[in-house]
Design an enzyme around this catalytic site. Structure first.
Site, PDB file in Angstrom:
ATOM      1  N   GLU A   1       0.822  -1.209   0.000  1.00 43.59           N
ATOM      2  CA  GLU A   1       0.000   0.000   0.000  1.00 43.59           C
ATOM      3  C   GLU A   1       0.855   1.258   0.000  1.00 43.59           C
ATOM      4  O   GLU A   1       2.035   1.247   0.337  1.00 43.59           O
ATOM      5  CB  GLU A   1      -0.915   0.012   1.219  1.00 43.59           C
ATOM      6  CG  GLU A   1      -0.292  -0.450   2.525  1.00 43.59           C
ATOM      7  CD  GLU A   1       0.883   0.366   3.029  1.00 43.59           C
ATOM      8  OE1 GLU A   1       0.816   1.610   2.934  1.00 43.59           O
ATOM      9  OE2 GLU A   1       1.862  -0.219   3.518  1.00 43.59           O
TER      10      GLU A   1
ATOM     11  N   GLY B   1       6.544   0.013   4.467  1.00 41.79           N
ATOM     12  CA  GLY B   1       5.278  -0.319   3.810  1.00 41.79           C
ATOM     13  C   GLY B   1       5.519  -0.656   2.357  1.00 41.79           C
ATOM     14  O   GLY B   1       6.551  -1.230   2.001  1.00 41.79           O
ATOM     15  N   GLU B   2       4.558  -0.331   1.515  1.00 41.53           N
ATOM     16  CA  GLU B   2       4.566  -0.566   0.063  1.00 41.53           C
ATOM     17  C   GLU B   2       4.910  -2.002  -0.321  1.00 41.53           C
ATOM     18  O   GLU B   2       5.385  -2.270  -1.430  1.00 41.53           O
ATOM     19  CB  GLU B   2       5.476   0.442  -0.665  1.00 41.53           C
ATOM     20  CG  GLU B   2       6.956   0.352  -0.424  1.00 41.53           C
ATOM     21  CD  GLU B   2       7.766   1.498  -1.057  1.00 41.53           C
ATOM     22  OE1 GLU B   2       8.848   1.203  -1.627  1.00 41.53           O
ATOM     23  OE2 GLU B   2       7.319   2.666  -0.987  1.00 41.53           O
ATOM     24  N   GLY B   3       4.686  -2.957   0.594  1.00 42.85           N
ATOM     25  CA  GLY B   3       4.940  -4.361   0.298  1.00 42.85           C
ATOM     26  C   GLY B   3       6.390  -4.773   0.390  1.00 42.85           C
ATOM     27  O   GLY B   3       6.734  -5.917   0.046  1.00 42.85           O
TER      28      GLY B   3
END
Length: 339
Positions: free
Chosen positions: A161, A303-305
């Site tokens: 995300e 974050g961001e995977g």
């Protein structure tokens, strides 16, 4: 079953696909005859069995890993809960699209396909201290976006995300699902001060009070306190379950999305592994609440995977050793003498 736009998702949560025990047993039987002492590869062995069972085939594969990222903005940012302005969400989407982010490098390093989907960046959710973040249709649309982003050919999925303010949203979801106050779940996120964390906690408490009447319904919690990118991750994780695709969970925000499913049905995350525990304080507590042990602990909090994408290397290693090693019979080695 409640009628309305969320009814299809309620039905899917109540009728989950199951692990293929025959495939898992076949992987377990092969592991028992590979040229190593029993248990010598530790979690690589259990990961190979888990993969085979949830992929519904033996041997397990690592041919089509997929990373999907969702981006959205949050009305609760009007409360001053982030160190960065919401324009950064759009700017980071551009960075993803041009290949410049950390997640791009990790997806490339481990041979994963990559996509980023923006969800109405110019239309943030409503401030959850004043109104439900989304109406039912908006929430259902975001869930559907996530569901449709999962490729049928994927054999291991990472969901991630981007959304300024979404650690506050994740903390609010965690408190609504598992109890506690804002102070129990709020953390620094993108780097707010200790005073900023206290302010985030108060904002979370305000949201919990505003929506106290729906806290027994996980999908209503998602609708009222969540965000579009978080709902999209919920949809992707649920779609992966129905499509027999195992999932690597990323950090605090992604795990908060998964927690919505866990609250609705504790069996709904059996196809998921926690890739890592992040430096965001609430993440470790959240992993314990959903009964997941992380593979990695590297003090990441991007974050961001990114943490889940890094764990793709472990999955690739598990598949390589399970599928490629010789058996004792193949190698002409006595299993009884191997140590």
């Amino acid at each position: 079953m409640m009628a309305g736009p969320l009814s299809d998702f309620r039905k899917a949560i109540s009728k989950l696909s199951r692990i293929d025990k025959n495939s898992a047993d076949a992987a377990r039987a092969r592991d028992a005859v590979l040229t190593k002492p029993a248990g010598a590869l530790g979690q690589l062995e259990t990961l190979a069995i888990w993969l085979s069972g949830w992929q519904g085939k033996h041997p397990p594969s690592y041919d089509h890993p997929q990373v999907v990222i969702f981006a959205a903005n949050h009305g609760v940012c009007d409360q001053g809960i982030s160190a960065f302005p919401q324009e950064v969400t759009l700017q980071m989407v551009g960075n993803f699209e041009s290949g410049g982010a950390a997640i791009n490098q990790l997806a490339l390093a481990f041979g994963a396909s990559f996509s980023v989907t923006s969800l109405e960046l110019d239309n943030p959710t409503k401030d959850f201290t004043k109104a439900p973040a989304m109406d039912e249709t908006e929430c259902a649309n975001a869930l559907s976006t996530g569901w449709n982003a999962v490729d049928e050919n994927t054999d291991i999925l990472v969901v991630g995300e981007m959304g300024i303010g979404n650690t506050t949203v994740a903390a609010a979801l965690s408190a609504a699902i598992f109890g506690g106050r804002g102070t129990d779940w709020a953390g620094p996120g993108t780097g707010v001060s200790s005073e900023g964390i206290q302010h985030k906690a108060k904002v979370i408490d305000d949201g919990l009070l505003r929506h106290k009447d729906i806290l027994d319904d996980p999908l209503k919690i998602l609708q009222c306190l969540g965000g579009r990118e978080i709902a999209a991750m919920v949809g992707s994780i649920l779609a992966a379950r129905q499509k027999h695709i195992p999932v690597l969970l990323d950090g605090f925000v992604a795990t908060a999305a998964a927690a919505v499913l866990y609250k609705a049905n504790p069996e709904s995350l059996d196809h998921c592994i926690a890739a890592h525990v992040s430096a965001e304080p609430g993440h470790g507590k959240l992993l314990k609440a959903i009964d997941k042990e992380p593979l990695l602990s590297l003090s990441m909090r991007l974050g961001e995977g990114s943490g889940a994408a890094l764990a793709l290397g472990i999955i690739k290693g598990a598949v390589a050793t399970h599928n490629g090693m010789a058996s004792f019979a193949d190698a002409g080695i006595s299993g009884e003498k191997a140590d």
